[in-house]
Enzyme design. Structure first.
Site, short mmCIF file in Angstrom:
data_model
loop_
_atom_site.label_atom_id
_atom_site.label_comp_id
_atom_site.label_asym_id
_atom_site.label_seq_id
_atom_site.Cartn_x
_atom_site.Cartn_y
_atom_site.Cartn_z
N SER A 161 -1.73 -2.14 12.43
CA SER A 161 -2.85 -1.08 12.41
C SER A 161 -3.35 -0.98 13.69
O SER A 161 -4.37 -0.42 13.81
CB SER A 161 -3.75 -1.40 11.21
OG SER A 161 -3.08 -1.43 9.90
N ASP B 155 0.85 -1.18 0.09
CA ASP B 155 -0.04 0.03 -0.21
C ASP B 155 0.87 1.37 0.08
O ASP B 155 0.94 2.19 -0.66
CB ASP B 155 -0.90 -0.02 1.02
CG ASP B 155 -0.33 -0.26 2.21
OD1 ASP B 155 0.91 -0.72 2.58
OD2 ASP B 155 -0.97 -0.32 3.54
#
Length: 200
Positions: A69, A38
């Site tokens: 995350s 990403d």
């Protein structure tokens, strides 16, 4: 009220719940990295000035309590609300999302928005506040204001999360708010460059 059919152009690749064309995959697939793809895709050399289209109301949700995350989940993502119901996109005219048409609309919205200080934003429950604009003049000031407003403060490859031309658009109750730079924006990558304008 949030609009389930509202979508925005974004210079920031979202990373979750995405799709791309076969032609773009033919370009990127052979060199796709094994990890952190990403962030790799957000780099100017790979993005090449291309944008994503993102919905105002998310269609994806992460349950990343554990993992890389976890901090973002606790601070920002746990309270996300998913869109309810669908939109018949096949019957929807989305030509206004093409760059020239979109930029004309976007520029007019920015120009018409009332300039406010972060502490002067309308209360979350306000329903008659119109569009509002908050300006920032440096990366440091962006991070400070974003934290104050409960937004993700970091930049990736010079682009704020969800940003378009350096502008982060979000809702405070029924009010639409533009967190907009007083910086110059690189016309190719739309990342924020360091030279501040002398005046606006």
């Amino acid at each position: 009220m949030h609009d389930p059919a509202a979508v925005y152009r974004s210079d920031f690749f979202p990373g979750l719940g995405w799709l791309m064309t076969r032609k773009l995959w033919a370009e990127l697939g052979p060199k796709w990295p094994h990890s952190f793809w990403d962030d790799w895709l957000r780099e100017p050399a790979n993005r090449k000035g291309r944008v994503s289209i993102r919905p105002e109301i998310s269609r994806t949700y992460t349950y990343g309590v554990k993992g890389v995350s976890s901090g973002q989940f606790s601070n920002f993502l746990r309270s996300m609300q998913l869109a309810q119901g669908g939109v018949d996109w096949a019957a929807t005219d989305v030509r206004w999302l093409q760059r020239d048409a979109y930029d004309r609309i976007f520029d007019a919205q920015l120009a018409a928005a009332a300039e406010v200080a972060p502490h002067a934003l309308a209360a979350r429950g306000a329903d008659d506040c119109g569009d509002q604009r908050i300006s920032y003049s440096s990366h440091k000031e962006f991070a400070r204001i974003a934290k104050q407003l409960g937004l993700m403060p970091e930049l990736k490859a010079g682009v704020p999360r969800t940003g378009y031309r350096g502008v982060v658009t979000f809702r405070r109750g029924a009010c639409r708010v533009f967190l907009a730079p007083s910086y110059d924006i690189d016309p190719l990558t739309h990342s924020i460059v360091q030279q501040a304008r002398a005046s606006r």
